[in-house]
Design a protein around this motif. Structure first.
Motif, PDB file in Angstrom:
ATOM      1  N   LYS A 164     -25.341  54.870  13.478  1.00  0.00           N
ATOM      2  CA  LYS A 164     -25.769  54.245  12.223  1.00  0.00           C
ATOM      3  C   LYS A 164     -25.263  52.813  12.133  1.00  0.00           C
ATOM      4  O   LYS A 164     -25.984  51.917  11.698  1.00  0.00           O
ATOM      5  CB  LYS A 164     -25.270  55.061  11.028  1.00  0.00           C
ATOM      6  N   ASP A 165     -24.019  52.592  12.532  1.00  0.00           N
ATOM      7  CA  ASP A 165     -23.458  51.237  12.507  1.00  0.00           C
ATOM      8  C   ASP A 165     -24.230  50.313  13.440  1.00  0.00           C
ATOM      9  O   ASP A 165     -24.484  49.143  13.108  1.00  0.00           O
ATOM     10  CB  ASP A 165     -21.981  51.264  12.914  1.00  0.00           C
ATOM     11  N   PHE A 166     -24.605  50.828  14.609  1.00  0.00           N
ATOM     12  CA  PHE A 166     -25.361  49.988  15.539  1.00  0.00           C
ATOM     13  C   PHE A 166     -26.738  49.657  14.973  1.00  0.00           C
ATOM     14  O   PHE A 166     -27.204  48.517  15.076  1.00  0.00           O
ATOM     15  CB  PHE A 166     -25.506  50.667  16.899  1.00  0.00           C
ATOM     16  N   PHE A 167     -27.402  50.629  14.353  1.00  0.00           N
ATOM     17  CA  PHE A 167     -28.694  50.360  13.736  1.00  0.00           C
ATOM     18  C   PHE A 167     -28.557  49.286  12.651  1.00  0.00           C
ATOM     19  O   PHE A 167     -29.404  48.396  12.521  1.00  0.00           O
ATOM     20  CB  PHE A 167     -29.278  51.637  13.130  1.00  0.00           C
ATOM     21  N   SER A 168     -27.491  49.380  11.882  1.00  0.00           N
ATOM     22  CA  SER A 168     -27.252  48.375  10.847  1.00  0.00           C
ATOM     23  C   SER A 168     -27.050  46.999  11.472  1.00  0.00           C
ATOM     24  O   SER A 168     -27.566  45.987  10.976  1.00  0.00           O
ATOM     25  CB  SER A 168     -26.031  48.772  10.008  1.00  0.00           C
ATOM     26  N   ASN A 169     -26.329  46.951  12.584  1.00  0.00           N
ATOM     27  CA  ASN A 169     -26.124  45.684  13.292  1.00  0.00           C
ATOM     28  C   ASN A 169     -27.441  45.134  13.836  1.00  0.00           C
ATOM     29  O   ASN A 169     -27.654  43.908  13.853  1.00  0.00           O
ATOM     30  CB  ASN A 169     -25.140  45.879  14.446  1.00  0.00           C
ATOM     31  N   CYS A 170     -28.326  46.028  14.270  1.00  0.00           N
ATOM     32  CA  CYS A 170     -29.637  45.602  14.764  1.00  0.00           C
ATOM     33  C   CYS A 170     -30.417  44.897  13.653  1.00  0.00           C
ATOM     34  O   CYS A 170     -31.067  43.869  13.893  1.00  0.00           O
ATOM     35  CB  CYS A 170     -30.438  46.812  15.256  1.00  0.00           C
ATOM     36  N   ILE A 171     -30.373  45.457  12.455  1.00  0.00           N
ATOM     37  CA  ILE A 171     -31.080  44.847  11.329  1.00  0.00           C
ATOM     38  C   ILE A 171     -30.468  43.496  10.988  1.00  0.00           C
ATOM     39  O   ILE A 171     -31.181  42.521  10.719  1.00  0.00           O
ATOM     40  CB  ILE A 171     -31.052  45.785  10.109  1.00  0.00           C
ATOM     41  N   ASP A 172     -29.136  43.425  11.012  1.00  0.00           N
ATOM     42  CA  ASP A 172     -28.457  42.149  10.753  1.00  0.00           C
ATOM     43  C   ASP A 172     -28.876  41.107  11.784  1.00  0.00           C
ATOM     44  O   ASP A 172     -29.110  39.934  11.442  1.00  0.00           O
ATOM     45  CB  ASP A 172     -26.939  42.333  10.794  1.00  0.00           C
ATOM     46  N   GLU A 173     -28.970  41.521  13.030  1.00  0.00           N
ATOM     47  CA  GLU A 173     -29.366  40.601  14.095  1.00  0.00           C
ATOM     48  C   GLU A 173     -30.802  40.127  13.908  1.00  0.00           C
ATOM     49  O   GLU A 173     -31.120  38.958  14.145  1.00  0.00           O
ATOM     50  CB  GLU A 173     -29.196  41.277  15.452  1.00  0.00           C
ATOM     51  N   MET A 174     -31.671  41.037  13.453  1.00  0.00           N
ATOM     52  CA  MET A 174     -33.051  40.641  13.196  1.00  0.00           C
ATOM     53  C   MET A 174     -33.112  39.611  12.074  1.00  0.00           C
ATOM     54  O   MET A 174     -33.874  38.642  12.139  1.00  0.00           O
ATOM     55  CB  MET A 174     -33.913  41.852  12.846  1.00  0.00           C
ATOM     56  N   ARG A 175     -32.319  39.823  11.038  1.00  0.00           N
ATOM     57  CA  ARG A 175     -32.260  38.843   9.947  1.00  0.00           C
ATOM     58  C   ARG A 175     -31.779  37.492  10.458  1.00  0.00           C
ATOM     59  O   ARG A 175     -32.300  36.444  10.063  1.00  0.00           O
ATOM     60  CB  ARG A 175     -31.317  39.351   8.853  1.00  0.00           C
ATOM     61  N   ASP A 176     -30.777  37.517  11.331  1.00  0.00           N
ATOM     62  CA  ASP A 176     -30.220  36.269  11.855  1.00  0.00           C
ATOM     63  C   ASP A 176     -31.269  35.467  12.622  1.00  0.00           C
ATOM     64  O   ASP A 176     -31.363  34.243  12.461  1.00  0.00           O
ATOM     65  CB  ASP A 176     -29.028  36.566  12.771  1.00  0.00           C
ATOM     66  N   ILE A 177     -32.047  36.155  13.473  1.00  0.00           N
ATOM     67  CA  ILE A 177     -33.013  35.403  14.275  1.00  0.00           C
ATOM     68  C   ILE A 177     -34.159  34.886  13.412  1.00  0.00           C
ATOM     69  O   ILE A 177     -34.760  33.855  13.725  1.00  0.00           O
ATOM     70  CB  ILE A 177     -33.559  36.240  15.453  1.00  0.00           C
ATOM     71  N   GLN A 178     -34.471  35.578  12.326  1.00  0.00           N
ATOM     72  CA  GLN A 178     -35.520  35.094  11.426  1.00  0.00           C
ATOM     73  C   GLN A 178     -35.165  33.726  10.881  1.00  0.00           C
ATOM     74  O   GLN A 178     -35.992  32.814  10.856  1.00  0.00           O
ATOM     75  CB  GLN A 178     -35.711  36.066  10.263  1.00  0.00           C
ATOM     76  N   SER A 179     -33.927  33.578  10.444  1.00  0.00           N
ATOM     77  CA  SER A 179     -33.512  32.307   9.846  1.00  0.00           C
ATOM     78  C   SER A 179     -33.141  31.268  10.898  1.00  0.00           C
ATOM     79  O   SER A 179     -33.486  30.096  10.787  1.00  0.00           O
ATOM     80  CB  SER A 179     -32.325  32.534   8.910  1.00  0.00           C
ATOM     81  N   GLU A 180     -32.464  31.710  11.958  1.00  0.00           N
ATOM     82  CA  GLU A 180     -31.985  30.777  12.971  1.00  0.00           C
ATOM     83  C   GLU A 180     -33.122  30.161  13.773  1.00  0.00           C
ATOM     84  O   GLU A 180     -33.070  28.987  14.149  1.00  0.00           O
ATOM     85  CB  GLU A 180     -31.019  31.501  13.913  1.00  0.00           C
ATOM     86  N   PHE A 181     -34.179  30.934  14.024  1.00  0.00           N
ATOM     87  CA  PHE A 181     -35.273  30.460  14.874  1.00  0.00           C
ATOM     88  C   PHE A 181     -36.589  30.290  14.115  1.00  0.00           C
ATOM     89  O   PHE A 181     -37.641  30.151  14.709  1.00  0.00           O
ATOM     90  CB  PHE A 181     -35.463  31.413  16.057  1.00  0.00           C
TER      91      PHE A 181
END
Length: 205
Positions: A164-181
């Motif tokens: 569950k923690d890894f899935f949550s991290n995956c979503i956080d990473e997706m959010r990061d790339i949306q804004s960063e790129f």
């Protein structure tokens, strides 16, 4: 090694029996790791472009994956994002399914190249996190993914919490790339497709 799915017989193997006995337990576990809290966070991460949701059990049957997924484009699955379990029927008994998140674009999406450009920037800048597939194949469904083998979690004491923690991290990473790129959300409203008899438009969903 034994290979899965290579032939059909009139015998039930010990592995088949294990699968039958543990099917509901396995399903309950996956459902728990992708529960309501994660579903809400996942939907929020795609900035309101929640036009359609995938049927998780159908995905298991048809694509060997158990995922929650949303279309990011307005009417069709031209661009979509999925989170969960992938490659659940590996060919070899020594292989493991993997878990993670995927963003995929169809070969016929009119604005495909803008999505591909976005994906290329990510795998160039974050090759240790994101992997790209078929990004240079115009006739293929192309995607990027952030994933880990389930094998990496077997040594943990609490598999449920770690996944569950890894899935949550995956979503956080997706959010990061949306804004960063600078994800090109504007092009997703255009549902036009290229006219080509050589392009397969079958949906992965």
């Amino acid at each position: 090694m034994e290979i899965h799915g290579m032939s059909h017989t009139n015998q039930i193997s010990s592995i088949d029996l294990l699968t039958m006995v543990n099917f509901q337990k396995t399903l309950n576990f996956m459902q728990s790791t992708l529960g309501d809290e994660l579903k809400i966070k996942f939907r929020q991460a795609v900035e309101g472009f929640n036009y359609a949701e995938a049927d998780s059990l159908y995905q298991w049957k048809s694509h060997n994956r158990y995922i929650i997924a949303n279309s990011l484009s307005s009417k069709k699955w031209n661009v979509w994002c999925g989170l969960g379990y992938f490659e659940m029927n590996p060919e070899s008994l020594t292989e493991y399914p993997y878990i993670g998140i995927i963003i995929e674009v169809s070969p016929g999406f009119k604005n495909r190249q803008k999505i591909i450009d976005f994906m290329q920037k990510i795998i160039t800048s974050k090759p240790h996190i994101w992997m790209g597939y078929h990004l240079n194949s115009p006739s293929a469904w192309s995607h990027i993914s952030y994933r880990k083998s389930l094998r990496e979690f077997l040594s943990e004491e609490d598999h449920l919490s770690c996944i569950k923690d890894f899935f949550s991290n995956c979503i956080d990473e997706m959010r990061d790339i949306q804004s960063e790129f600078d994800f090109p959300w504007d092009v997703l409203k255009d549902e036009s497709t290229k006219e080509s008899s050589t392009i397969s438009m079958s949906s992965p969903i």
